[in-house]
Structure formats: structure tokens, C-alpha cells
Scaffold this motif. Structure first.
Motif, PDB file in Angstrom:
ATOM      1  N   VAL B  81       0.861  -1.271   0.103  1.00  0.00           N
ATOM      2  CA  VAL B  81      -0.110  -0.401   0.218  1.00  0.00           C
ATOM      3  C   VAL B  81       0.934   1.393   0.246  1.00  0.00           C
ATOM      4  CG1 VAL B  81      -1.715   1.265   1.086  1.00  0.00           C
ATOM      5  CG2 VAL B  81      -1.507  -1.110   1.076  1.00  0.00           C
ATOM      6  N   ALA B  82       1.976   1.067   0.983  1.00  0.00           N
ATOM      7  CA  ALA B  82       2.888   2.277   0.939  1.00  0.00           C
ATOM      8  C   ALA B  82       3.696   2.470  -0.582  1.00  0.00           C
ATOM      9  CB  ALA B  82       3.279   2.376   2.195  1.00  0.00           C
ATOM     10  N   SER B  83       3.716   1.492  -1.831  1.00  0.00           N
ATOM     11  CA  SER B  83       4.323   1.416  -2.354  1.00  0.00           C
ATOM     12  C   SER B  83       3.431   2.069  -3.470  1.00  0.00           C
ATOM     13  CB  SER B  83       4.518   0.202  -3.491  1.00  0.00           C
ATOM     14  OG  SER B  83       5.074  -0.622  -2.281  1.00  0.00           O
ATOM     15  N   GLY B  84       2.204   1.903  -3.553  1.00  0.00           N
ATOM     16  CA  GLY B  84       0.967   2.594  -4.354  1.00  0.00           C
ATOM     17  C   GLY B  84       0.987   3.898  -4.251  1.00  0.00           C
ATOM     18  N   ILE B  85       1.013   4.669  -2.536  1.00  0.00           N
ATOM     19  CA  ILE B  85       0.514   5.670  -2.721  1.00  0.00           C
ATOM     20  C   ILE B  85       2.094   7.016  -2.741  1.00  0.00           C
ATOM     21  CG2 ILE B  85       0.103   7.021  -0.893  1.00  0.00           C
ATOM     22  CD1 ILE B  85      -1.455   5.447   1.085  1.00  0.00           C
ATOM     23  N   ALA B  87       4.141   5.533  -5.753  1.00  0.00           N
ATOM     24  CA  ALA B  87       3.789   5.398  -6.721  1.00  0.00           C
ATOM     25  C   ALA B  87       2.549   6.720  -7.465  1.00  0.00           C
ATOM     26  CB  ALA B  87       3.257   4.647  -7.077  1.00  0.00           C
ATOM     27  N   GLY B  88       1.952   6.720  -6.378  1.00  0.00           N
ATOM     28  CA  GLY B  88       0.613   7.996  -7.592  1.00  0.00           C
ATOM     29  C   GLY B  88       1.206   9.320  -6.998  1.00  0.00           C
ATOM     30  N   ILE B  89       2.037   9.637  -5.771  1.00  0.00           N
ATOM     31  CA  ILE B  89       2.346  11.117  -5.338  1.00  0.00           C
ATOM     32  C   ILE B  89       3.355  11.339  -6.210  1.00  0.00           C
ATOM     33  CG2 ILE B  89       4.087  11.892  -4.009  1.00  0.00           C
ATOM     34  CD1 ILE B  89       2.885  10.973  -1.239  1.00  0.00           C
ATOM     35  N   ARG B  90       4.342  10.465  -7.089  1.00  0.00           N
ATOM     36  CA  ARG B  90       5.646  10.433  -8.021  1.00  0.00           C
ATOM     37  C   ARG B  90       4.378  11.003  -9.412  1.00  0.00           C
ATOM     38  NH1 ARG B  90       8.868   5.913  -9.676  1.00  0.00           N
ATOM     39  NH2 ARG B  90       7.440   5.196  -7.607  1.00  0.00           N
ATOM     40  N   ALA B  91       3.252  10.110  -9.438  1.00  0.00           N
ATOM     41  CA  ALA B  91       2.717  10.200 -11.158  1.00  0.00           C
ATOM     42  C   ALA B  91       2.241  11.782 -10.799  1.00  0.00           C
ATOM     43  CB  ALA B  91       1.664   8.923 -11.206  1.00  0.00           C
ATOM     44  N   LEU B  92       1.380  12.020  -9.282  1.00  0.00           N
ATOM     45  CA  LEU B  92       0.463  12.859  -9.193  1.00  0.00           C
ATOM     46  C   LEU B  92       1.245  14.631  -9.424  1.00  0.00           C
ATOM     47  CD1 LEU B  92      -1.587  12.844  -6.832  1.00  0.00           C
ATOM     48  CD2 LEU B  92      -2.463  13.101  -9.662  1.00  0.00           C
ATOM     49  N   SER B  93       2.956  14.426  -9.180  1.00  0.00           N
ATOM     50  CA  SER B  93       3.945  15.330  -8.989  1.00  0.00           C
ATOM     51  C   SER B  93       4.276  15.890 -10.758  1.00  0.00           C
ATOM     52  CB  SER B  93       5.374  14.909  -8.553  1.00  0.00           C
ATOM     53  OG  SER B  93       5.051  14.770  -6.890  1.00  0.00           O
ATOM     54  N   ARG B  94       4.738  14.509 -11.702  1.00  0.00           N
ATOM     55  CA  ARG B  94       4.844  15.065 -12.327  1.00  0.00           C
ATOM     56  C   ARG B  94       4.170  15.418 -13.629  1.00  0.00           C
ATOM     57  NH1 ARG B  94       5.763   9.084 -13.496  1.00  0.00           N
ATOM     58  NH2 ARG B  94       3.896   8.731 -14.282  1.00  0.00           N
ATOM     59  N   GLN B 119       6.871 -10.312   2.397  1.00  0.00           N
ATOM     60  CA  GLN B 119       7.278 -10.408   0.785  1.00  0.00           C
ATOM     61  C   GLN B 119       6.522  -9.147  -0.108  1.00  0.00           C
ATOM     62  OE1 GLN B 119       4.701 -10.533  -1.805  1.00  0.00           O
ATOM     63  NE2 GLN B 119       3.418 -10.641  -0.565  1.00  0.00           N
ATOM     64  N   ALA B 120       5.997  -8.766   0.679  1.00  0.00           N
ATOM     65  CA  ALA B 120       5.512  -7.509   0.415  1.00  0.00           C
ATOM     66  C   ALA B 120       6.810  -6.292   0.809  1.00  0.00           C
ATOM     67  CB  ALA B 120       3.860  -7.292   0.841  1.00  0.00           C
ATOM     68  N   LEU B 121       7.819  -6.126   1.270  1.00  0.00           N
ATOM     69  CA  LEU B 121       8.441  -5.009   2.151  1.00  0.00           C
ATOM     70  C   LEU B 121       9.263  -5.498   1.405  1.00  0.00           C
ATOM     71  CD1 LEU B 121       9.639  -3.596   3.658  1.00  0.00           C
ATOM     72  CD2 LEU B 121      10.366  -5.412   5.470  1.00  0.00           C
ATOM     73  N   SER B 122       9.862  -6.961   1.598  1.00  0.00           N
ATOM     74  CA  SER B 122      10.777  -6.885  -0.002  1.00  0.00           C
ATOM     75  C   SER B 122      10.905  -6.159  -1.430  1.00  0.00           C
ATOM     76  CB  SER B 122      11.135  -8.795  -0.432  1.00  0.00           C
ATOM     77  OG  SER B 122      12.890  -9.519  -1.039  1.00  0.00           O
ATOM     78  N   GLY B 123       9.581  -6.418  -1.950  1.00  0.00           N
ATOM     79  CA  GLY B 123       9.242  -6.334  -3.022  1.00  0.00           C
ATOM     80  C   GLY B 123       9.559  -5.013  -3.267  1.00  0.00           C
ATOM     81  N   ALA B 124       9.044  -4.718  -2.271  1.00  0.00           N
ATOM     82  CA  ALA B 124       8.363  -2.581  -1.985  1.00  0.00           C
ATOM     83  C   ALA B 124      10.338  -2.022  -1.957  1.00  0.00           C
ATOM     84  CB  ALA B 124       8.157  -1.834  -1.059  1.00  0.00           C
ATOM     85  N   LEU B 125      10.989  -2.830  -0.865  1.00  0.00           N
ATOM     86  CA  LEU B 125      12.455  -2.610  -1.210  1.00  0.00           C
ATOM     87  C   LEU B 125      13.500  -2.542  -2.939  1.00  0.00           C
ATOM     88  CD1 LEU B 125      13.283  -3.866   1.937  1.00  0.00           C
ATOM     89  CD2 LEU B 125      13.110  -1.703   1.923  1.00  0.00           C
ATOM     90  N   GLU B 126      12.931  -3.718  -3.384  1.00  0.00           N
ATOM     91  CA  GLU B 126      13.527  -3.829  -4.464  1.00  0.00           C
ATOM     92  C   GLU B 126      13.834  -3.150  -5.488  1.00  0.00           C
ATOM     93  OE1 GLU B 126      12.909  -5.289  -7.862  1.00  0.00           O
ATOM     94  OE2 GLU B 126      11.600  -6.209  -6.822  1.00  0.00           O
ATOM     95  N   ARG B 127      11.930  -3.009  -5.433  1.00  0.00           N
ATOM     96  CA  ARG B 127      11.292  -1.720  -6.104  1.00  0.00           C
ATOM     97  C   ARG B 127      11.980  -0.370  -6.343  1.00  0.00           C
ATOM     98  NH1 ARG B 127       6.501  -4.459  -5.293  1.00  0.00           N
ATOM     99  NH2 ARG B 127       5.651  -3.517  -4.454  1.00  0.00           N
ATOM    100  N   ARG B 128      12.474  -0.269  -5.057  1.00  0.00           N
ATOM    101  CA  ARG B 128      13.580   1.345  -4.903  1.00  0.00           C
ATOM    102  C   ARG B 128      12.313   2.332  -4.750  1.00  0.00           C
ATOM    103  NH1 ARG B 128      17.936  -0.873  -3.477  1.00  0.00           N
ATOM    104  NH2 ARG B 128      19.400   0.544  -3.406  1.00  0.00           N
ATOM    105  N   HIS B 129      10.691   1.849  -3.628  1.00  0.00           N
ATOM    106  CA  HIS B 129      10.142   3.272  -3.484  1.00  0.00           C
ATOM    107  C   HIS B 129      10.555   4.099  -2.484  1.00  0.00           C
ATOM    108  CE1 HIS B 129       6.595   1.606  -5.390  1.00  0.00           C
ATOM    109  NE2 HIS B 129       6.667   0.332  -5.200  1.00  0.00           N
TER     110      HIS B 129
END
Lengths: 293, 307
Positions: B81-85, B87-94, B119-129
Motif C-alpha cells: 500500500v505504501a508503494s502504491g501511495i 507511486a501515486g505521489i510521483r505520478a501526480l508530481s510529474r 514478501q511485500a516489504l521485500s518487493g517494495a525495497l527491491e522496487r526502490r520506492h
């Protein structure tokens, strides 16, 4: 009270005081006598210190099928005298029922505020527990008072369940229960109703609640008075205070505030009385004092 | 405009992110840690909270203890969920629709971090959010009644690893969560404890300024689950650090740095004997814990000197 009808108990205690164990002991004692009984607690997420409820149902001969909480009890037991002023413990108590209170006050003092169309039983269980067990945990002590006041279970029937549950600590717990049994004073019912505690809980109606569990008012849980959980309160002696602020930084509640003169004080509306500030104060400014004293 | 309170000659933000009136047990080390973290984070944050003690004690519907935007997620998906938020902030900033430098902070207990949400934490870390993950570690599932987690220490008695004649309780060693996160090559990893409030707050501030994922593992003393007295919470946290059971360190771009250089560790017994969950331990078991703690601390020290 007789065993031909279901006798319903409601226990008022605080998390950690053992109300749940008390209820369990009563049910096990009843089962030991060949009766039918149930015991179950009811509490929210909060644990130590918060007001909790536990319930019993006991019947001589018929299995009990009802599983809901008790709203119209025959017996109400109050383990902590501090709860009397914040919770309407008499709510729903049946006529000719029993209200059992643990209090250092005498029966004649308590009669004024808590006598009603029910039997009022009083015992200073905290004093007995301190003497026999060395700690102010009154759950087993109060069992003696309850058995005396209710009269449907024999005192001896408690021995087995207490031994099973407390092991090596059972003898002192049994002694404490017996002492409470002997010291409990009981007043008969009166016609008048006592003044009741008004419990104000401001809850929005369903029309005011937004869909999706959205809450739009930040910090709205501030109205919740966690100070009610307290068994000890803080006392500040500013003559030694150096205004270092360590009490402020280590308070888990965030309820220690700085006054305009630079000294700190705890907000009694929220302070749960954990004692961290008193332990961490380098100048021993803060002492913790028993709420009931 | 933030006001401040002076604590031992240092200025502390007076802002309370977690309002008083929350329903944590008295003496809750985790509520204290959340409060200190909030002072360091300030108001420009969005908090994503996994299920756990901090969720249930702060969000008794229809009220909230939070003074900042806060969303509750399940045990397993706080990082998602943190990843999504983020990503959303980045999209809106763009698109130029959002110009705030709002930091997204995910938080969970040890269960939500090292067990269910791993696993969700590992994914978010790997995607460099660009987010901070804070683990409030009280070493078991406390809100449901003290069940063991993979962060429960060796020898601790919990309701699902009860000590008895034939077992010492928990028979596995605590999962090394900071090392797992560090293996993702994230820019900033740190351990902290509320008993060292200024250290904790400066680490959170450091994490705020990191561009990319950062992780802070906070040991939160739980008097209810550890069966210790409420007033000894701060002292127990200090002992955890000084015995080397929970050393304070940072890992910045892979480089280890010890925050407290301790030449001589306090004996672990000092820490263990204050807690009911360790009361049953025999001198032999305590000795084996001591050996393990010494070895782990030596390893950590070596990592710090090498980097």
C-alpha cells in the motif's frame, strides 16, 4: 438465591487484575458440585489497567445454551473500588440480586451510595490480598466474598480449581478467600434506588459516519479518558526539579506537558500511571501514589 | 510553525503525532516509540499501518488517535500500500498536480514485518520506492495475546511456545531482520530503541532525507507480553542495548556503523532476570544465550571495522 434458575454474574475489573480468572474459578467450582456453568470475558484491545468485564452463568441442573453477554445480572462483583465512580456497575442489576464490592470503606459508609433493591456486600479484599499474598491482586480473595454473598456455591468447592490454577501459590490464595468469606458484611435490600454514574460516550449516529470507515477528524480519540485506568497517580515535588524534560520525552501517553513557568506536569485525564516518569526522573521529583489512598 | 520543548538542552518538536487517549497498555514501549518517531517525522507524512497493536490501540472506530493522514492495511500488505501511495505521489508530481515533498512511512510490528508482511516489504525495497519502513518490534504477537513470532528471542515463553518441563519455550533464535533488509542494498538501515530517544529521532530524520527505501528496526519493550513491571520499560531497553542483545547500529550504503561502542557487555542475565518470559531459564541456557550474544556482537563489530 437458588440454583433452580440460571444465576448470572457480571464481574467488573481492570485488565491484569484477574477478573477473568475469578469468573473461571466460579464456573469450575460450580461444575465441581455437579452444576452447569460458563465463564467468559469481554474486553476491547486494551489490556493492563483498562476496565474489563467477565461473566458467569450457573444452573443447578440444566445445561446453559445462551452465549451472549450478561446485561441483567443477578450478581455484580466490583474488584476495583476505583471503577465505582466511572462505570455504572449497577446497570441492569436484578431486584434481590447481589452487589459485591471490594472497598476499604465500611458497609455503613457505602450503604448511602450503593444500597438499592439488592443485597450489598462489602469486603476489604485489597487489604486481605496484601496480607496473605503480598500483592494487591484481589481475584481469588473476592471469590470468598462472592461465595458468601451469593450462597449457591460452597467455599470448599473453590479449593480444587484454585489448586489446579495456582499450583504452589494455592494455599495462600485459599486462605485469602476464606478470610474474605469470614469478613464480608452484607446489608439487605432497600426500596430506594441510589444515584447512578452517568457514562457519557459521544458516538456519531450512522447517518454521520462516512462510507469506507473514513475518519476525517484527526486526533478525535482524545476524548477517551485513559486516566480512568490508573491505579497510581503522579505527584510532582518541584523544589528539586531541574526542568530537564526527561519525564516529557519518556511518557508513552504524551500526557506530560510543560507549563509556562517551565515545570512539567502530567495530564490526569490521560495519565495511566505506568510510573516510567517517576523511575526516569534523575532528581526524584515524581512519586507514584496509590489512587485509593 | 512547530513549537519545541527543551529536553536536556536539546530542542524537541512538541508535535504529538499520536494523540493522548490512545488505548495502549500502560507503560507501552511501542506507543512511546511511535510518539518519538512522530516528533522526528513532523506533519508532512502519510502513514501506512499494518495490523497490530498500534492499529487497534489508535483507531477505535469511529475515532482516531492520529494527527496525520493514516491508513490501516492488512498484516501482509503495508509495504504494498505504501508503494502504491508513493507511486501515486510521483505520478501526480510529474503531472504538476501535487508539489509537496510528502514522505510515505509504512509501519508494522515484528509479526507484520518479519513474518506476514515480509514478501511485500521485500518487493517494495527491491522496487526502490521512496519510503521509510519502521518495524516496532515487541518480539511476539502481543495484541492477540502473546503468540510467538519469528522475532521472539530464544528461550522466551509465549502462549504458543510455553515453557515447561520438556521445553524452554521459544527454541529458535530471533530472525535478523535488519540484515535481511540490508541484503536488498537499500541506502539506509538502522536499529533504534525508545530508551535512547535522541538517537532514535536522529535516525528517523536521517531516513527522511534518504532518496529511496530506508528501514528502521525499533525494539519496543512490552511489559504486558514480557511480563515485566511497567516502570522498568526504559531501563529494560537500555539493558537490551548494553548487554549486546539489541545493539544500536546503522547500515549506510552497506557500511556498518555501531552507534554505541561497548568494550565490555553487561551480562545478559541482568536483562533476562527482569522479565517473566525468561524466568524459567536455567544457568546453562543463560550461558548459551550469553555465548551467542557475544558471538553475534563480535560479528557485528567486525563488520563495522571492516566497512
Amino acid at each position: 438465591m437458588n440454583g433452580q434458575q440460571t444465576t448470572e454474574f457480571r464481574w467488573h475489573g481492570r485488565g491484569g487484575q484477574g477478573a477473568v480468572t475469578s469468573a473461571e474459578m466460579i464456573a469450575l467450582a460450580a461444575i465441581e458440585e455437579g452444576k452447569f456453568a460458563q465463564a467468559f470475558p469481554s474486553f476491547g484491545p486494551e489490556r493492563r489497567g483498562a476496565p474489563v468485564l467477565a461473566f458467569n452463568r450457573v444452573h443447578d441442573s440444566i445445561p446453559i445454551k445462551i452465549r451472549s453477554g450478561v446485561t441483567n445480572p443477578d450478581v455484580v462483583v466490583v474488584l476495583d473500588p476505583g471503577l465505582l465512580t466511572i462505570i455504572d456497575v449497577m446497570a441492569g442489576l436484578k431486584e434481590n440480586g447481589v452487589l459485591v464490592i471490594n472497598s476499604p470503606k465500611s458497609l455503613s459508609e457505602l450503604k448511602k451510595d450503593y444500597s438499592g433493591p439488592w443485597n450489598l456486600a462489602v469486603v476489604d479484599a485489597t487489604k486481605i490480598a496484601r496480607k496473605e499474598l503480598g500483592v494487591p491482586i484481589v481475584n481469588t480473595t473476592m471469590l470468598g466474598a462472592v461465595v458468601k454473598a451469593v450462597g449457591i456455591i460452597k467455599l470448599e468447592s473453590l479449593n480444587g480449581p484454585i489448586k489446579e490454577h495456582f499450583g504452589a501459590r494455592a494455599p495462600s490464595n485459599i486462605t485469602a478467600a476464606r478470610e474474605a468469606y469470614e469478613q464480608t458484611q452484607i446489608a439487605p435490600p432497600v426500596k430506594t434506588m441510589p444515584k447512578r454514574v452517568e457514562v457519557l460516550e459521544v458516538l456519531p449516529s450512522w447517518q454521520e459516519i462516512l462510507p469506507g470507515c473514513v475518519v476525517t477528524s484527526p486526533g478525535s480519540a482524545k476524548q477517551y479518558r485513559t486516566g480512568d485506568w490508573r491505579s497510581k497517580y503522579t505527584d510532582f515535588d518541584y523544589s528539586r526539579c531541574i526542568k530537564c524534560g526527561l519525564c516529557y520525552i519518556f511518557c508513552p501517553e504524551g500526557c506530560i506537558e510543560q507549563r509556562p513557568d517551565g515545570y512539567f506536569e502530567s495530564n490526569k485525564y490521560y495519565c495511566k500511571g505506568c510510573g516510567i516518569c517517576a523511575t526516569e526522573c534523575p532528581k526524584e521529583v515524581i512519586s507514584m501514589i496509590e489512587e485509593a489512598s | 510553525m512547530n513549537t519545541t520543548v527543551t529536553v536536556t538542552k536539546r530542542l524537541v518538536n512538541s508535535f504529538e503525532q499520536l494523540a493522548p487517549g490512545h488505548r495502549a497498555c500502560l507503560g507501552c514501549g511501542e506507543a512511546l516509540a511511535v510518539r518519538l518517531v512522530g516528533k522526528a517525522l513532523g506533519q508532512n507524512v502519510i502513514i501506512v499501518s499494518a495490523t497490530g497493536c498500534m492499529e487497534i490501540i489508535s483507531s477505535q472506530y469511529p475515532f482516531t488517535s492520529w494527527e496525520v493522514p493514516w491508513i490501516h492495511t492488512l498484516f501482509e500488505n503495508a509495504s504494498a500500500v505504501a508503494s502504491g501511495i508513493e507511486a501515486g505521489i510521483r505520478a501526480l508530481s510529474r503531472k504538476g498536480e501535487f508539489n509537496e515533498k510528502t514522505k510515505v512511512v509504512a509501519m508494522g510490528g515484528d509479526g507484520a514485518t518479519s513474518d506476514i508482511g515480509l514478501q511485500a516489504l521485500s518487493g517494495a525495497l527491491e522496487r526502490r520506492h521512496n519510503f521509510i519502513y519502521i518495524c516496532y518490534d515487541n518480539e511476539a504477537y502481543m495484541n492477540t495475546g502473546v503468540q510467538r513470532s519469528s522475532a521472539t528471542p530464544y528461550g522466551a515463553s509465549t502462549t504458543t511456545s510455553p515453557a515447561s518441563k520438556i521445553t524452554i519455550g521459544q527454541t529458535t533464535w530471533k530472525k535478523n531482520m535488519p540484515a535481511i533488509v540490508a541484503a536488498h542494498d537499500v541506502p539506509y538501515v538502522a536499529t533504534a530503541c525508545a530508551s535512547y530517544p535522541f538517537d532514535l529521532m536522529s535516525k528517523v530524520q536521517k531516513a527522511m532525507n534518504v532518496d529511496g527505501p530506508s528501514y528502521i528496526h525499533i525494539l519496543s519493550v512490552c511489559p504486558t507480553g514480557w511480563r515485566s513491571s511497567t516502570e522498568s520499560v526504559i531501563g529494560l531497553g537500555r539493558l537490551a542495548v548494553r548487554t549486546g542483545i539489541f545493539p544500536l547500529y546503522e547500515i549506510e550504503d552497506g557500511r556498518y556503523k555501531l552507534n554505541m561502542q561497548m568494550d565490555k557487555l553487561h551480562p545478559v542475565e541482568e536483562y533476562l532476570k527482569q522479565q517473566g518470559r525468561f524466568r524459567h531459564l536455567s544457568p546453562e541456557v543463560i550461558a548459551s544465550i550469553q555465548t551467542r550474544v557475544n558471538a553475534d556482537y563480535a560479528k557485528l563489530k567486525e563488520k563495522a571495522t571492516r566497512s
